[in-house]
Scaffold this motif. Sequence first.
Motif, PDB file in Angstrom:
ATOM      1  N   LEU A   1      10.413  54.402 -54.997  1.00 58.85           N
ATOM      2  CA  LEU A   1       9.689  54.886 -54.000  1.00 58.85           C
ATOM      3  C   LEU A   1       8.570  54.280 -53.447  1.00 58.85           C
ATOM      4  O   LEU A   1       7.601  53.071 -54.379  1.00 58.85           O
ATOM      5  N   ILE A   2       7.951  54.253 -51.931  1.00 57.35           N
ATOM      6  CA  ILE A   2       6.825  53.435 -51.835  1.00 57.35           C
ATOM      7  C   ILE A   2       5.816  54.688 -50.839  1.00 57.35           C
ATOM      8  O   ILE A   2       6.203  55.235 -50.681  1.00 57.35           O
ATOM      9  N   ALA A   3       3.926  54.584 -51.908  1.00 58.58           N
ATOM     10  CA  ALA A   3       3.478  55.387 -51.482  1.00 58.58           C
ATOM     11  C   ALA A   3       2.422  54.203 -50.228  1.00 58.58           C
ATOM     12  O   ALA A   3       1.995  52.854 -50.286  1.00 58.58           O
ATOM     13  N   ARG A   4       1.950  54.820 -49.709  1.00 58.49           N
ATOM     14  CA  ARG A   4       1.421  53.620 -48.089  1.00 58.49           C
ATOM     15  C   ARG A   4       0.060  54.971 -48.033  1.00 58.49           C
ATOM     16  O   ARG A   4      -0.409  55.858 -47.922  1.00 58.49           O
ATOM     17  N   TYR A   5      -0.745  54.244 -48.127  1.00 58.43           N
ATOM     18  CA  TYR A   5      -2.361  54.348 -47.905  1.00 58.43           C
ATOM     19  C   TYR A   5      -3.238  53.637 -46.967  1.00 58.43           C
ATOM     20  O   TYR A   5      -2.799  52.376 -46.838  1.00 58.43           O
ATOM     21  N   ALA A   6      -3.509  54.216 -45.751  1.00 58.43           N
ATOM     22  CA  ALA A   6      -3.919  53.921 -44.585  1.00 58.43           C
ATOM     23  C   ALA A   6      -3.178  52.794 -43.822  1.00 58.43           C
ATOM     24  O   ALA A   6      -3.315  51.566 -43.691  1.00 58.43           O
ATOM     25  N   GLY A   7      -1.412  53.216 -43.636  1.00 55.43           N
ATOM     26  CA  GLY A   7      -0.503  52.143 -43.208  1.00 55.43           C
ATOM     27  C   GLY A   7      -0.144  51.448 -43.752  1.00 55.43           C
ATOM     28  O   GLY A   7       0.505  50.486 -43.669  1.00 55.43           O
ATOM     29  N   ARG A   8      -1.080  50.782 -45.025  1.00 48.83           N
ATOM     30  CA  ARG A   8      -0.175  49.552 -45.548  1.00 48.83           C
ATOM     31  C   ARG A   8       0.605  49.963 -47.229  1.00 48.83           C
ATOM     32  O   ARG A   8      -0.165  50.684 -47.867  1.00 48.83           O
ATOM     33  N   ALA A   9       1.221  49.687 -47.710  1.00 46.69           N
ATOM     34  CA  ALA A   9       1.794  50.100 -49.000  1.00 46.69           C
ATOM     35  C   ALA A   9       0.603  49.623 -50.108  1.00 46.69           C
ATOM     36  O   ALA A   9       0.351  48.567 -49.916  1.00 46.69           O
ATOM     37  N   ALA A  10       0.800  50.590 -51.499  1.00 45.84           N
ATOM     38  CA  ALA A  10      -0.363  50.602 -51.715  1.00 45.84           C
ATOM     39  C   ALA A  10       0.479  50.585 -53.156  1.00 45.84           C
ATOM     40  O   ALA A  10      -0.327  50.259 -53.990  1.00 45.84           O
ATOM     41  N   GLY A  11       1.393  51.397 -53.429  1.00 50.03           N
ATOM     42  CA  GLY A  11       2.517  51.465 -54.471  1.00 50.03           C
ATOM     43  C   GLY A  11       3.281  51.751 -54.652  1.00 50.03           C
ATOM     44  O   GLY A  11       4.029  52.186 -53.496  1.00 50.03           O
ATOM     45  N   CYS A  12       4.540  51.628 -56.183  1.00 48.57           N
ATOM     46  CA  CYS A  12       5.679  51.726 -55.412  1.00 48.57           C
ATOM     47  C   CYS A  12       6.623  52.277 -57.396  1.00 48.57           C
ATOM     48  O   CYS A  12       5.106  52.933 -57.846  1.00 48.57           O
ATOM     49  N   LEU A  13       7.488  53.029 -57.282  1.00 44.84           N
ATOM     50  CA  LEU A  13       7.809  53.252 -58.311  1.00 44.84           C
ATOM     51  C   LEU A  13       8.883  53.607 -58.083  1.00 44.84           C
ATOM     52  O   LEU A  13       9.868  53.701 -57.393  1.00 44.84           O
ATOM     53  N   VAL A  14      10.100  53.235 -59.369  1.00 46.88           N
ATOM     54  CA  VAL A  14      11.726  53.527 -59.864  1.00 46.88           C
ATOM     55  C   VAL A  14      11.919  54.225 -61.142  1.00 46.88           C
ATOM     56  O   VAL A  14      12.057  54.451 -61.488  1.00 46.88           O
ATOM     57  N   ILE A  15      13.077  54.892 -60.242  1.00 50.45           N
ATOM     58  CA  ILE A  15      13.269  55.885 -61.008  1.00 50.45           C
ATOM     59  C   ILE A  15      14.942  55.333 -61.552  1.00 50.45           C
ATOM     60  O   ILE A  15      15.953  55.604 -60.278  1.00 50.45           O
ATOM     61  N   THR A  16      15.518  55.301 -62.400  1.00 52.37           N
ATOM     62  CA  THR A  16      16.619  55.533 -63.185  1.00 52.37           C
ATOM     63  C   THR A  16      17.294  57.006 -63.354  1.00 52.37           C
ATOM     64  O   THR A  16      17.134  57.170 -64.274  1.00 52.37           O
ATOM     65  N   ASP A  17      18.392  57.428 -63.311  1.00 51.16           N
ATOM     66  CA  ASP A  17      18.856  58.152 -63.765  1.00 51.16           C
ATOM     67  C   ASP A  17      19.928  57.408 -64.934  1.00 51.16           C
ATOM     68  O   ASP A  17      21.104  56.663 -65.073  1.00 51.16           O
ATOM     69  N   ARG A  18      19.436  58.084 -65.877  1.00 52.68           N
ATOM     70  CA  ARG A  18      19.925  57.898 -67.004  1.00 52.68           C
ATOM     71  C   ARG A  18      21.446  58.193 -67.624  1.00 52.68           C
ATOM     72  O   ARG A  18      22.558  58.156 -68.904  1.00 52.68           O
TER      73      ARG A  18
END
Length: 166
Positions: free
Chosen positions: A69-86
């Motif tokens: 997942l990528i989070a954008r704020y004011a049009g810029r990439a501001a954060g990320c999160l990676v999820i793994t299925d165990r």
Amino acid sequence: MTDQLRPLVSRWNRDDARESAEFAALLADYHLQTEAEKGAPAATAGDLPQKYAAEVEDPHAAFAAELVLIARYAGRAAGCLVITDRHDGRLEIKRLWIDPAHRGRRIATALLDEAHEHAVRSGASAIRLSVWDWRADAIALYRKAGFAETPSCDDRAQLICMVRDV
């Protein structure tokens, strides 16, 4: 002033070169900061331990099976999160990073909320994660998001494992 008052979270578009470069930059920042906090600073992403440098160099290969997942704020990439299925009915958050310039704007909360919604949609029973014990702000955020400490899920010293039932 920006028209965007909240972060926008979406799945990483692996076919978009710009978005892939932004994700790689977020990963590099995450790993460089983490290694510095561990007392083993690296000058560049290429100086990171190979396991982490590989993520930055080729996030497509490193995260081929994960949801990013990528989070954008004011049009810029501001954060990320990676999820793994165990594959045991639980999901695991492997990476959560917010660009320090964008902290305090509920970006991490938006990413965690989307991760929880993904867990609900996928029928997962829980989401787990590990966090370094010196990251007090992150631990407080996870607790606020419904995560609770659980017995260690990792043999590395100074890691706290947390879980949230879905």
